[in-house]
Write a protein that holds these residues in place. Structure first.
Motif, PDB file in Angstrom:
ATOM      1  N   VAL A 179      24.448  -0.398   2.617  1.00 56.80           N
ATOM      2  CA  VAL A 179      24.410  -2.015   2.642  1.00 56.80           C
ATOM      3  C   VAL A 179      23.106  -2.383   1.900  1.00 56.80           C
ATOM      4  N   SER A 180      22.200  -2.039   1.932  1.00 56.01           N
ATOM      5  CA  SER A 180      20.781  -2.305   1.240  1.00 56.01           C
ATOM      6  C   SER A 180      21.259  -2.246  -0.198  1.00 56.01           C
ATOM      7  N   TYR A 181      21.779  -1.142  -0.577  1.00 54.99           N
ATOM      8  CA  TYR A 181      22.200  -0.940  -2.008  1.00 54.99           C
ATOM      9  C   TYR A 181      23.186  -2.220  -2.600  1.00 54.99           C
ATOM     10  N   LEU A 182      23.992  -2.565  -1.707  1.00 54.65           N
ATOM     11  CA  LEU A 182      25.038  -3.446  -2.076  1.00 54.65           C
ATOM     12  C   LEU A 182      24.588  -4.987  -2.190  1.00 54.65           C
ATOM     13  N   THR A 183      23.560  -5.172  -1.108  1.00 55.11           N
ATOM     14  CA  THR A 183      23.205  -6.642  -0.903  1.00 55.11           C
ATOM     15  C   THR A 183      21.805  -6.907  -1.510  1.00 55.11           C
ATOM     16  N   GLY A 184      21.085  -5.776  -1.699  1.00 57.25           N
ATOM     17  CA  GLY A 184      19.539  -6.036  -2.275  1.00 57.25           C
ATOM     18  C   GLY A 184      19.563  -6.237  -3.540  1.00 57.25           C
ATOM     19  N   THR A 185      18.334  -6.609  -4.163  1.00 56.82           N
ATOM     20  CA  THR A 185      18.248  -6.708  -5.681  1.00 56.82           C
ATOM     21  C   THR A 185      17.222  -5.708  -5.902  1.00 56.82           C
ATOM     22  N   HIS A 186      17.428  -4.840  -7.024  1.00 56.47           N
ATOM     23  CA  HIS A 186      16.725  -3.865  -7.467  1.00 56.47           C
ATOM     24  C   HIS A 186      16.037  -4.327  -8.839  1.00 56.47           C
ATOM     25  N   ASN A 187      14.861  -5.072  -8.574  1.00 58.86           N
ATOM     26  CA  ASN A 187      14.181  -5.353  -9.584  1.00 58.86           C
ATOM     27  C   ASN A 187      12.696  -4.947  -9.519  1.00 58.86           C
ATOM     28  N   PRO A 188      12.396  -3.513  -9.543  1.00 61.06           N
ATOM     29  CA  PRO A 188      11.179  -3.127  -9.435  1.00 61.06           C
ATOM     30  C   PRO A 188      10.186  -3.363 -10.449  1.00 61.06           C
ATOM     31  N   ASP A 189       9.086  -3.881 -10.167  1.00 60.00           N
ATOM     32  CA  ASP A 189       8.052  -4.402 -11.091  1.00 60.00           C
ATOM     33  C   ASP A 189       6.820  -3.678 -10.543  1.00 60.00           C
ATOM     34  N   ALA A 190       5.810  -4.029 -11.480  1.00 63.50           N
ATOM     35  CA  ALA A 190       4.316  -3.350 -10.806  1.00 63.50           C
ATOM     36  C   ALA A 190       3.836  -3.929  -9.467  1.00 63.50           C
ATOM     37  N   GLU A 191       4.046  -5.079  -9.378  1.00 62.53           N
ATOM     38  CA  GLU A 191       3.561  -5.591  -7.946  1.00 62.53           C
ATOM     39  C   GLU A 191       4.292  -4.894  -6.823  1.00 62.53           C
ATOM     40  N   LYS A 192       5.534  -4.748  -6.851  1.00 67.37           N
ATOM     41  CA  LYS A 192       6.571  -4.002  -5.851  1.00 67.37           C
ATOM     42  C   LYS A 192       6.097  -2.462  -5.642  1.00 67.37           C
ATOM     43  N   LEU A 193       5.895  -1.908  -6.891  1.00 68.71           N
ATOM     44  CA  LEU A 193       5.411  -0.332  -7.028  1.00 68.71           C
ATOM     45  C   LEU A 193       4.130  -0.005  -6.627  1.00 68.71           C
ATOM     46  N   SER A 194       3.086  -0.967  -6.463  1.00 66.07           N
ATOM     47  CA  SER A 194       1.664  -0.878  -6.270  1.00 66.07           C
ATOM     48  C   SER A 194       1.647  -0.379  -4.766  1.00 66.07           C
ATOM     49  N   GLU A 195       0.355   0.407  -4.670  1.00 62.22           N
ATOM     50  CA  GLU A 195      -0.045   0.900  -3.304  1.00 62.22           C
ATOM     51  C   GLU A 195      -0.621  -0.125  -2.793  1.00 62.22           C
ATOM     52  N   TYR A 196      -0.483  -0.076  -1.505  1.00 64.75           N
ATOM     53  CA  TYR A 196      -1.106  -0.986  -0.540  1.00 64.75           C
ATOM     54  C   TYR A 196      -1.515  -0.511   0.763  1.00 64.75           C
ATOM     55  N   GLU A 197      -2.584  -1.027   1.073  1.00 62.65           N
ATOM     56  CA  GLU A 197      -3.353  -0.681   2.374  1.00 62.65           C
ATOM     57  C   GLU A 197      -3.955  -1.895   3.107  1.00 62.65           C
ATOM     58  N   CYS A 198      -3.684  -2.483   3.906  1.00 64.96           N
ATOM     59  CA  CYS A 198      -4.106  -3.761   4.472  1.00 64.96           C
ATOM     60  C   CYS A 198      -4.073  -4.873   3.663  1.00 64.96           C
ATOM     61  N   GLY A 199      -3.268  -4.828   2.719  1.00 60.24           N
ATOM     62  CA  GLY A 199      -2.895  -5.981   1.800  1.00 60.24           C
ATOM     63  C   GLY A 199      -3.843  -5.844   0.603  1.00 60.24           C
ATOM     64  N   PHE A 200      -4.569  -4.856   0.248  1.00 64.21           N
ATOM     65  CA  PHE A 200      -5.241  -4.705  -0.965  1.00 64.21           C
ATOM     66  C   PHE A 200      -5.210  -3.071  -1.244  1.00 64.21           C
ATOM     67  N   PRO A 201      -5.491  -2.878  -2.778  1.00 65.85           N
ATOM     68  CA  PRO A 201      -5.535  -1.501  -2.921  1.00 65.85           C
ATOM     69  C   PRO A 201      -6.707  -0.505  -2.550  1.00 65.85           C
ATOM     70  N   ALA A 202      -6.418   0.609  -2.306  1.00 67.58           N
ATOM     71  CA  ALA A 202      -7.112   1.432  -1.847  1.00 67.58           C
ATOM     72  C   ALA A 202      -8.445   1.729  -2.475  1.00 67.58           C
ATOM     73  N   PHE A 203      -9.612   1.901  -1.872  1.00 65.09           N
ATOM     74  CA  PHE A 203     -10.950   2.171  -2.596  1.00 65.09           C
ATOM     75  C   PHE A 203     -11.058   3.387  -3.283  1.00 65.09           C
ATOM     76  N   GLU A 204     -10.422   4.344  -2.887  1.00 62.84           N
ATOM     77  CA  GLU A 204     -10.782   5.686  -3.546  1.00 62.84           C
ATOM     78  C   GLU A 204      -9.220   6.436  -3.476  1.00 62.84           C
ATOM     79  N   ASP A 205      -9.553   7.540  -4.214  1.00 57.47           N
ATOM     80  CA  ASP A 205      -8.531   8.454  -4.352  1.00 57.47           C
ATOM     81  C   ASP A 205      -7.870   9.074  -3.156  1.00 57.47           C
ATOM     82  N   PRO A 206      -6.693   8.696  -2.811  1.00 58.50           N
ATOM     83  CA  PRO A 206      -5.916   9.009  -1.519  1.00 58.50           C
ATOM     84  C   PRO A 206      -6.072  10.724  -0.967  1.00 58.50           C
ATOM     85  N   ARG A 207      -6.223  11.400  -2.187  1.00 64.37           N
ATOM     86  CA  ARG A 207      -6.507  12.986  -1.943  1.00 64.37           C
ATOM     87  C   ARG A 207      -7.696  13.359  -1.627  1.00 64.37           C
ATOM     88  N   SER A 208      -8.856  12.469  -1.445  1.00 63.40           N
ATOM     89  CA  SER A 208     -10.063  12.838  -1.264  1.00 63.40           C
ATOM     90  C   SER A 208     -10.493  13.797   0.134  1.00 63.40           C
TER      91      SER A 208
END
Length: 124
Positions: free
Chosen positions: A31-60
């Protein structure tokens, strides 16, 4: 000859369960494939944590004290899990059960005192 007709309700149950499981997994995806829009851009693909990018490498690496506190939490959580059934069955176990639990609690108290003494509970 073996009569397998007794297993027919189990087979029907398994078929219905597999069908419902597949429906619950694949139907929302379709259903999501049929009804959703598939326009991935840099904003949608960016990582987020509490609304802002992470401070450091997540594998620290974490400080080892974090793991010590986590292990101590699990130990005392298990202690609480052992105390409830022990308290309920104390009338059945008698003095032997009471003495065994006191030895167990004593060992944990010694471990806690040692961890406290070496500074495993200090957080800087």
């Amino acid at each position: 000859m073996i009569d397998l007709s007794q297993y027919l309700p189990i087979l029907i149950f398994l078929i219905i369960a597999a069908g419902l499981s597949a429906a619950f997994v694949f139907l929302p995806m379709g259903v999501s494939y049929l009804t959703g829009t598939h326009n991935p851009d840099a904003e949608k693909l960016s990582e987020y944590e509490c609304g802002f990018p992470a401070f450091e490498d997540p594998r620290s690496q974490f400080d080892v004290r974090f793991y010590l506190v986590a292990i101590l939490f699990i130990i005392f959580d298990l202690e609480a899990a052992f105390l409830f059934p022990w308290a309920v069955s104390l009338d059945l176990t008698g003095w032997a059960g009471w003495a065994t639990m006191m030895v167990f609690l004593g060992e944990l108290a010694i471990g806690l005192a040692y961890a406290w003494k070496v500074g495993a509970l200090d957080w800087e």
